[in-house]
Design a protein around this motif. Structure first.
Motif, PDB file in Angstrom:
ATOM      1  N   ASP A 111       0.837  -1.198   0.000  1.00  0.00           N
ATOM      2  CA  ASP A 111       0.000   0.000   0.000  1.00  0.00           C
ATOM      3  C   ASP A 111       0.875   1.253   0.000  1.00  0.00           C
ATOM      4  O   ASP A 111       1.941   1.288   0.620  1.00  0.00           O
ATOM      5  N   SER A 112       0.363   2.299  -0.656  1.00  0.00           N
ATOM      6  CA  SER A 112       1.101   3.550  -0.715  1.00  0.00           C
ATOM      7  C   SER A 112       1.143   4.209   0.657  1.00  0.00           C
ATOM      8  O   SER A 112       0.156   4.193   1.396  1.00  0.00           O
ATOM      9  N   GLN A 113       2.299   4.776   1.014  1.00  0.00           N
ATOM     10  CA  GLN A 113       2.404   5.488   2.289  1.00  0.00           C
ATOM     11  C   GLN A 113       3.352   6.676   2.140  1.00  0.00           C
ATOM     12  O   GLN A 113       4.252   6.669   1.298  1.00  0.00           O
ATOM     13  N   GLN A 114       3.139   7.696   2.961  1.00  0.00           N
ATOM     14  CA  GLN A 114       3.996   8.879   2.955  1.00  0.00           C
ATOM     15  C   GLN A 114       4.844   8.876   4.212  1.00  0.00           C
ATOM     16  O   GLN A 114       4.361   8.648   5.322  1.00  0.00           O
ATOM     17  N   LEU A 115       6.145   9.125   4.019  1.00  0.00           N
ATOM     18  CA  LEU A 115       7.079   9.240   5.131  1.00  0.00           C
ATOM     19  C   LEU A 115       7.676  10.639   5.125  1.00  0.00           C
ATOM     20  O   LEU A 115       8.019  11.172   4.073  1.00  0.00           O
ATOM     21  N   ASP A 116       7.783  11.236   6.303  1.00  0.00           N
ATOM     22  CA  ASP A 116       8.361  12.575   6.431  1.00  0.00           C
ATOM     23  C   ASP A 116       9.696  12.474   7.179  1.00  0.00           C
ATOM     24  O   ASP A 116       9.742  11.937   8.296  1.00  0.00           O
ATOM     25  N   LEU A 117      10.743  12.980   6.556  1.00  0.00           N
ATOM     26  CA  LEU A 117      12.055  12.987   7.194  1.00  0.00           C
ATOM     27  C   LEU A 117      12.383  14.427   7.591  1.00  0.00           C
ATOM     28  O   LEU A 117      12.510  15.297   6.731  1.00  0.00           O
ATOM     29  N   TYR A 118      12.498  14.674   8.899  1.00  0.00           N
ATOM     30  CA  TYR A 118      12.748  16.024   9.411  1.00  0.00           C
ATOM     31  C   TYR A 118      14.236  16.178   9.741  1.00  0.00           C
ATOM     32  O   TYR A 118      14.810  15.369  10.470  1.00  0.00           O
ATOM     33  N   SER A 119      14.819  17.246   9.201  1.00  0.00           N
ATOM     34  CA  SER A 119      16.196  17.598   9.535  1.00  0.00           C
ATOM     35  C   SER A 119      16.154  18.904  10.324  1.00  0.00           C
ATOM     36  O   SER A 119      15.804  19.952   9.784  1.00  0.00           O
ATOM     37  N   GLU A 120      16.500  18.821  11.608  1.00  0.00           N
ATOM     38  CA  GLU A 120      16.506  20.008  12.474  1.00  0.00           C
ATOM     39  C   GLU A 120      17.945  20.513  12.604  1.00  0.00           C
ATOM     40  O   GLU A 120      18.814  19.803  13.107  1.00  0.00           O
ATOM     41  N   ILE A 121      18.187  21.723  12.130  1.00  0.00           N
ATOM     42  CA  ILE A 121      19.537  22.294  12.096  1.00  0.00           C
ATOM     43  C   ILE A 121      19.647  23.291  13.234  1.00  0.00           C
ATOM     44  O   ILE A 121      19.530  24.500  13.046  1.00  0.00           O
ATOM     45  N   ALA A 175      22.141  23.438  16.208  1.00  0.00           N
ATOM     46  CA  ALA A 175      23.317  23.254  17.077  1.00  0.00           C
ATOM     47  C   ALA A 175      23.209  21.941  17.843  1.00  0.00           C
ATOM     48  O   ALA A 175      22.984  20.896  17.253  1.00  0.00           O
ATOM     49  N   ARG A 176      23.318  22.007  19.174  1.00  0.00           N
ATOM     50  CA  ARG A 176      23.333  20.753  19.944  1.00  0.00           C
ATOM     51  C   ARG A 176      21.965  20.064  19.970  1.00  0.00           C
ATOM     52  O   ARG A 176      21.867  18.896  20.375  1.00  0.00           O
ATOM     53  N   HIS A 177      20.921  20.774  19.559  1.00  0.00           N
ATOM     54  CA  HIS A 177      19.593  20.169  19.486  1.00  0.00           C
ATOM     55  C   HIS A 177      19.297  19.605  18.094  1.00  0.00           C
ATOM     56  O   HIS A 177      18.167  19.180  17.828  1.00  0.00           O
ATOM     57  N   SER A 178      20.281  19.603  17.214  1.00  0.00           N
ATOM     58  CA  SER A 178      20.085  19.100  15.852  1.00  0.00           C
ATOM     59  C   SER A 178      19.718  17.617  15.880  1.00  0.00           C
ATOM     60  O   SER A 178      20.191  16.856  16.729  1.00  0.00           O
ATOM     61  N   ASN A 179      18.872  17.230  14.921  1.00  0.00           N
ATOM     62  CA  ASN A 179      18.448  15.826  14.869  1.00  0.00           C
ATOM     63  C   ASN A 179      17.914  15.506  13.484  1.00  0.00           C
ATOM     64  O   ASN A 179      17.634  16.417  12.682  1.00  0.00           O
ATOM     65  N   VAL A 180      17.798  14.214  13.200  1.00  0.00           N
ATOM     66  CA  VAL A 180      17.181  13.727  11.961  1.00  0.00           C
ATOM     67  C   VAL A 180      16.163  12.671  12.369  1.00  0.00           C
ATOM     68  O   VAL A 180      16.522  11.689  13.031  1.00  0.00           O
ATOM     69  N   SER A 181      14.893  12.889  12.005  1.00  0.00           N
ATOM     70  CA  SER A 181      13.820  12.002  12.465  1.00  0.00           C
ATOM     71  C   SER A 181      12.954  11.550  11.296  1.00  0.00           C
ATOM     72  O   SER A 181      12.547  12.377  10.473  1.00  0.00           O
ATOM     73  N   LEU A 182      12.671  10.252  11.237  1.00  0.00           N
ATOM     74  CA  LEU A 182      11.766   9.697  10.220  1.00  0.00           C
ATOM     75  C   LEU A 182      10.404   9.464  10.863  1.00  0.00           C
ATOM     76  O   LEU A 182      10.308   8.797  11.907  1.00  0.00           O
ATOM     77  N   VAL A 183       9.362  10.017  10.247  1.00  0.00           N
ATOM     78  CA  VAL A 183       8.020   9.984  10.842  1.00  0.00           C
ATOM     79  C   VAL A 183       7.016   9.404   9.846  1.00  0.00           C
ATOM     80  O   VAL A 183       7.050   9.727   8.657  1.00  0.00           O
ATOM     81  N   ASN A 184       6.138   8.533  10.348  1.00  0.00           N
ATOM     82  CA  ASN A 184       5.033   8.020   9.542  1.00  0.00           C
ATOM     83  C   ASN A 184       3.973   9.117   9.460  1.00  0.00           C
ATOM     84  O   ASN A 184       3.409   9.525  10.476  1.00  0.00           O
ATOM     85  N   HIS A 185       3.713   9.614   8.242  1.00  0.00           N
ATOM     86  CA  HIS A 185       2.818  10.768   8.071  1.00  0.00           C
ATOM     87  C   HIS A 185       1.395  10.460   8.534  1.00  0.00           C
ATOM     88  O   HIS A 185       0.741  11.319   9.148  1.00  0.00           O
ATOM     89  N   ARG A 186       0.910   9.241   8.308  1.00  0.00           N
ATOM     90  CA  ARG A 186      -0.486   8.905   8.630  1.00  0.00           C
ATOM     91  C   ARG A 186      -0.701   8.819  10.141  1.00  0.00           C
ATOM     92  O   ARG A 186      -1.680   9.351  10.665  1.00  0.00           O
ATOM     93  N   THR A 187       0.213   8.167  10.839  1.00  0.00           N
ATOM     94  CA  THR A 187       0.030   7.967  12.286  1.00  0.00           C
ATOM     95  C   THR A 187       0.669   9.089  13.109  1.00  0.00           C
ATOM     96  O   THR A 187       0.322   9.269  14.280  1.00  0.00           O
ATOM     97  N   GLY A 188       1.614   9.814  12.503  1.00  0.00           N
ATOM     98  CA  GLY A 188       2.316  10.852  13.246  1.00  0.00           C
ATOM     99  C   GLY A 188       3.328  10.297  14.242  1.00  0.00           C
ATOM    100  O   GLY A 188       3.841  11.035  15.100  1.00  0.00           O
ATOM    101  N   LYS A 189       3.632   8.998  14.140  1.00  0.00           N
ATOM    102  CA  LYS A 189       4.570   8.367  15.059  1.00  0.00           C
ATOM    103  C   LYS A 189       5.997   8.382  14.494  1.00  0.00           C
ATOM    104  O   LYS A 189       6.202   8.239  13.288  1.00  0.00           O
ATOM    105  N   ILE A 190       6.973   8.541  15.389  1.00  0.00           N
ATOM    106  CA  ILE A 190       8.391   8.524  14.993  1.00  0.00           C
ATOM    107  C   ILE A 190       8.816   7.084  14.731  1.00  0.00           C
ATOM    108  O   ILE A 190       8.599   6.197  15.576  1.00  0.00           O
ATOM    109  N   ILE A 191       9.411   6.857  13.572  1.00  0.00           N
ATOM    110  CA  ILE A 191       9.953   5.530  13.257  1.00  0.00           C
ATOM    111  C   ILE A 191      11.338   5.384  13.893  1.00  0.00           C
ATOM    112  O   ILE A 191      11.631   4.381  14.533  1.00  0.00           O
ATOM    113  N   ASP A 192      12.173   6.392  13.736  1.00  0.00           N
ATOM    114  CA  ASP A 192      13.481   6.398  14.403  1.00  0.00           C
ATOM    115  C   ASP A 192      14.111   7.776  14.267  1.00  0.00           C
ATOM    116  O   ASP A 192      13.735   8.560  13.387  1.00  0.00           O
TER     117      ASP A 192
END
Length: 562
Positions: A112-122, A124-141
């Protein structure tokens, strides 16, 4: 100009033009806080770097080569599972903040088709990269897990609900507004105006604020000037420029009043960042990879220095061993005056003109046992001297060896760190991870770094001890010239010439001084001699050699061109 919200706006525009509709071909995590996604778009492969490094966070297309670790991380495996084969639908900036969202279209396990959102937060020390399931809004990793003990506002863990960082009460500069006109009525001072612009507008870094303030206070048409400033981030002219203090900085367009002699122009923002971060990020990656190695080195060095202090105390005690012999002999001579139960006795010291000498006694021992105790202490101290000196020599050699590795890390590339890690595993300082496969992966020692003197002569430099041994005893010809700083840790250097000129030897000596612990000194002694005079003692640690017949030059460290 820092990587602020405006620079992020420009970068997102560039990435959209290059990567939109592309397909993910490969996902790699060469360094702990950096993810590289290889995207096939417009018949080309592009390496998209998403860095959550606290010192150099950014998102860009990079052409700098990297090497994957032997074993991929759990995060890398998760990214491969979800993203490989996915289509890049769009790349968006959240408001004018330093948050980039990459939207991917893919299919789940059921097709089934699904949308994934990859967030890159730039950030400083709070920088992160997060993969999120768009439908559920849950963080994959996420590349960096952040629990409730670290951040009470946002939980960044697999399975948690994705929450945006708290919004600041600032205006998106790309939305219609006239705030800048009100602010410039209040003050015409560029410094004060820059501060107020930063407080009013979202994503406006200090350098960008200064540039905008300077343009506004000299403008006759404020709306045109403001929109032209914004337009510079849509159609950038990337440059690296030199500040008045001599330090370099990057910008999406040339700053006001900056002469062309202080500018380096680039075709794209990504090419600009590659040039700017090439050395800085490489050094930071090396330190990041060397974290465990440095901890082991510091622990071992501390242990050895403590050991030498203790051994020196033992040698000091041994130097006074005769005082125990004297006390034993005097007790034996006057044994009839010693009574059991005494804690001390004063007798004439016939070794010192019969001066009174007070001797401590154990009240639980007989007089003869008290005398024997002093003789035993004397014998123990005298026989320990040879052993203590040997142990001290070994500890000093280990300190030299570990200090040499510590010095190598300062100038090491990420590949060099892997070889230093391998060396420490072979020497027993680091544990070797057990592999399921019976065949152990053999790590090949990389080639020494190459440089050329002013007359074109090739000079090779070992960047770690494995390279040093290979260079000195495998690569170098016996009649070529070998160099090393005198009595301090440093690299092995070889001039690939059997009869080099004095100028070549001088330049190679300067290079040897640069790749040593004395690189910050002005006058460094460097030994040089033919390779055939080198000798490696049996059982010696990597990088250790002995030699005779050397000559010495005093030079100022200097790095040659590759």
């Amino acid at each position: 100009m820092a990587f602020d919200g405006f620079f992020t706006h420009a970068m997102v525009h560039e990435l959209n033009q290059t990567l939109a509709t592309g397909r993910v071909a490969k996902v790699s995590q060469p360094y702990p806080a950096e993810l590289i996604i290889t995207i096939r778009a417009h018949r080309h492969n592009y390496s998209l770097l998403l860095s959550a490094n606290p010192t150099y966070p950014r998102i860009q297309i990079t052409t700098i080569p990297y090497q994957n670790p032997a074993v991929p991380t759990n995060f890398a495996m998760t990214m491969r599972k979800y993203l490989e084969g996915a289509i890049v639908d769009s790349i968006e900036q959240i408001d004018n903040d330093r948050i980039v969202k990459l939207v991917f279209n893919t299919r789940d396990e059921l097709g089934d088709s699904q949308q994934l959102d990859l967030y890159s937060e730039i950030m400083a020390r709070h920088s992160n990269v997060s993969l999120v399931n768009h439908r559920t809004g849950k963080i994959i990793d996420t590349i960096k897990h952040v629990g409730s003990d670290q951040n009470r506002v946002r939980l960044l863990l697999p399975g948690a609900t994705w929450v945006m960082p708290p919004k600041q009460d600032k205006t998106n500069p790309y939305l219609p507004n006239q705030i800048y006109t009100d602010l410039i009525r209040e003050t015409q001072d560029p410094k004060e105006l820059a501060k107020r612009l930063q407080a009013a507008y979202q994503g406006l870094g200090r350098d960008s604020a200064k540039e905008l303030a300077q343009e506004l206070v000299t403008s006759d048409d404020l709306p045109t000037t403001y929109h032209q400033f914004l337009n510079n981030f849509v159609h950038p002219h990337p440059v690296i420029y030199t500040r008045d203090n001599g330090k370099s900085a990057f910008a999406a367009f040339p700053p006001l009043g900056m002469g062309d002699d202080k500018l380096q122009h680039y075709d794209t923002l990504s090419a600009l960042l590659d040039a700017y971060y090439a050395n800085k990020a490489q050094q930071d990656r090396s330190k990041e990879l060397a974290g465990q190695v440095l901890r082991v080195l510091h622990t071992e060095l501390k242990k050895d220095r403590r050991k030498i202090k203790k051994l020196n105390q033992q040698l000091d005690d041994a130097a006074e061993a005769d005082r125990y012999r004297v006390r034993g002999e005097i007790l034996t001579t006057y044994l009839n005056q010693v009574k059991r139960g005494m804690t001390r006795i004063t007798l004439n010291n016939y070794y010192d003109n019969n001066q009174p000498l007070t001797i401590k006694l154990n009240p639980n021992l007989t007089p003869s046992r008290n005398a024997q105790k002093y003789f035993t202490k004397y014998d123990k101290l005298k026989t320990s001297v040879t052993y203590v000196k040997q142990q001290k020599k070994l500890a000093e050699q280990e300190i030299d060896y570990l200090a040499n590795i510590e010095s190598q890390i300062d100038l090491a590339s990420p590949d060099d760190i892997q070889e230093i890690r391998l060396e420490l595993q072979e020497q027993g300082y680091l544990k070797v991870k057990r592999q399921k496969s019976k065949k152990r992966r053999k790590v090949r020692v990389s080639k020494p770094e190459q440089f050329h003197t002013s007359n074109g002569t090739l000079v090779l430099v070992g960047k770690n001890n494995l390279q040093n041994d290979r260079l000195s005893f495998k690569i170098a010809n016996k009649n070529e010239i070998w160099l090393h700083v005198k009595d301090i840790p440093g690299s092995h250097v070889v001039i690939r010439d059997t009869n080099p000129s004095d100028e070549t030897i001088l330049e190679a000596a300067q290079l040897a001084a640069y790749y040593s612990k004395g690189r910050n000194s002005d006058n460094v002694p460097v030994d040089y001699l033919p390779v055939k005079r080198l000798h490696k003692p049996s059982g010696a640690k990597p990088g250790f050699v002995t030699f005779t017949g050397q000559k010495t030059l005093y030079v100022t460290p200097h790095k040659l061109e590759n």
